[in-house]
Design an enzyme around this catalytic site. Structure first.
Site, PDB file in Angstrom:
ATOM      1  N   GLU A  46      10.381  22.282  13.974  1.00 55.00           N
ATOM      2  CA  GLU A  46      10.356  21.551  14.865  1.00 55.00           C
ATOM      3  C   GLU A  46       9.712  19.928  14.820  1.00 55.00           C
ATOM      4  O   GLU A  46       8.244  19.810  13.923  1.00 55.00           O
ATOM      5  CB  GLU A  46      10.364  21.689  16.186  1.00 55.00           C
ATOM      6  CG  GLU A  46      11.271  23.159  16.262  1.00 55.00           C
ATOM      7  CD  GLU A  46      12.268  22.265  16.830  1.00 55.00           C
ATOM      8  OE1 GLU A  46      13.382  21.516  16.979  1.00 55.00           O
ATOM      9  OE2 GLU A  46      13.367  23.637  17.010  1.00 55.00           O
ATOM     10  N   THR A  47      10.642  18.775  15.112  1.00 53.47           N
ATOM     11  CA  THR A  47       9.735  17.856  15.069  1.00 53.47           C
ATOM     12  C   THR A  47       9.913  17.079  16.390  1.00 53.47           C
ATOM     13  O   THR A  47      11.125  16.020  17.307  1.00 53.47           O
ATOM     14  CB  THR A  47       9.830  16.186  13.887  1.00 53.47           C
ATOM     15  OG1 THR A  47      10.359  16.892  12.623  1.00 53.47           O
ATOM     16  CG2 THR A  47       9.513  15.002  14.338  1.00 53.47           C
TER      17      THR A  47
END
Length: 275
Positions: A46-47
């Site tokens: 995830e970003t």
């Protein structure tokens, strides 16, 4: 264009351990396609992108921000460990002065508050419903073969399929279970399922620490073969096991096929159910 980006390891107190997430602080609006390009470049599960909601907001002084999450493949509606990482960046690196932060997200308003021993997250609770075996038989057989399944549930809010494995299995079985994620996209391509949860009832602790339930989580549909610690999955698991066990507070453990990844994790957590 220069953007400050942090990498925070959630669920650990040691560097290069835990579940890493990238956190990007947006001073100004970012072109829509750039979110996905940056997430693909970071190549983490995830970003997170934190944005100001008003021009006068300040990352060190304001208490409410917008928050979005992207895997390398797509945007997702909820991510627990990247929310924790976002709060940690604001609290510990930016030195935000507030004790509680509110994030406006696709899943509504999420709150993170500082506690003596870390950060506490308030996540949604998603109901689950019984799922007919024959509708997902091919998916189950592809993923786990002839492994015995005791219960099948579906969360329409999150599009996650929950498989409770037989109570005859133990934690070691779940940890060592080989799950085939490579062919799941071909078997399930309707868009109904975006994540697969495997879960198992906990065991008495004896001389070791006891847990109410165990789980593993797989999401190849959004570019994540297996995620080591998943807040969005526990928003579903907590709903299921709270009903099964008659508990409002639980101590839980997310397993992970850790051998090929080589990262160490603290992946036990407590879940408090309100309502």
């Amino acid at each position: 264009m220069k953007l400050p980006i942090f990498i925070a390891d959630a669920f650990t107190a040691r560097a290069f351990c835990g579940n890493p997430a990238a956190v990007c602080l947006l001073e100004n609006e970012l072109e829509e396609d750039m979110h996905q390009k940056i997430a693909r470049e970071m190549n983490l599960s995830e970003t997170a992108f934190i944005r100001k909601l008003h021009p006068t907001d300040n990352f060190a002084q304001s208490s409410c921000f917008g928050l979005r999450w992207f895997t390398p493949a797509s945007e997702v509606p909820l991510c627990g460990h990247a929310t924790l990482a976002s709060a940690a960046v604001l609290f510990y690196k930016i030195k935000n002065v507030n004790s509680t932060l509110t994030f406006v997200t696709l899943s509504g308003e999420l709150r993170a508050r500082q506690a003596e021993d870390g950060i506490v997250l308030d996540l949604p609770l998603y109901p689950v419903y019984s799922q007919d075996f024959h509708e997902v038989e091919d998916l189950i057989k592809t993923a786990i073969g002839n492994t015995l399944v005791q219960d099948i549930c579906y969360s329409p809010d999150t599009r996650k399929l929950l498989l409770r494995l037989s109570d005859t299995y133990d934690r070691s079985f779940l940890e060592n279970l080989k799950v085939n994620t490579e062919n799941l996209l071909q078997v399930e391509n309707t868009g109904k399922v975006k994540g697969l949860i495997l879960t198992l009832k906990g065991e008495p602790g004896g001389q070791s620490q006891s847990f109410d339930f165990y789980s593993r989580y797989f999401a190849p549909w959004v570019g994540v073969a297996e995620d080591p610690v998943t807040g969005s999955a526990h928003a579903v698991l907590s709903s299921y096991w709270s009903q099964q066990l008659g508990k409002k507070e639980m101590h839980v453990f997310q397993c992970w096929d850790v051998e090929p990844k080589g990262r160490c994790l603290r992946h036990d957590a407590s879940a408090l159910i309100n309502g």
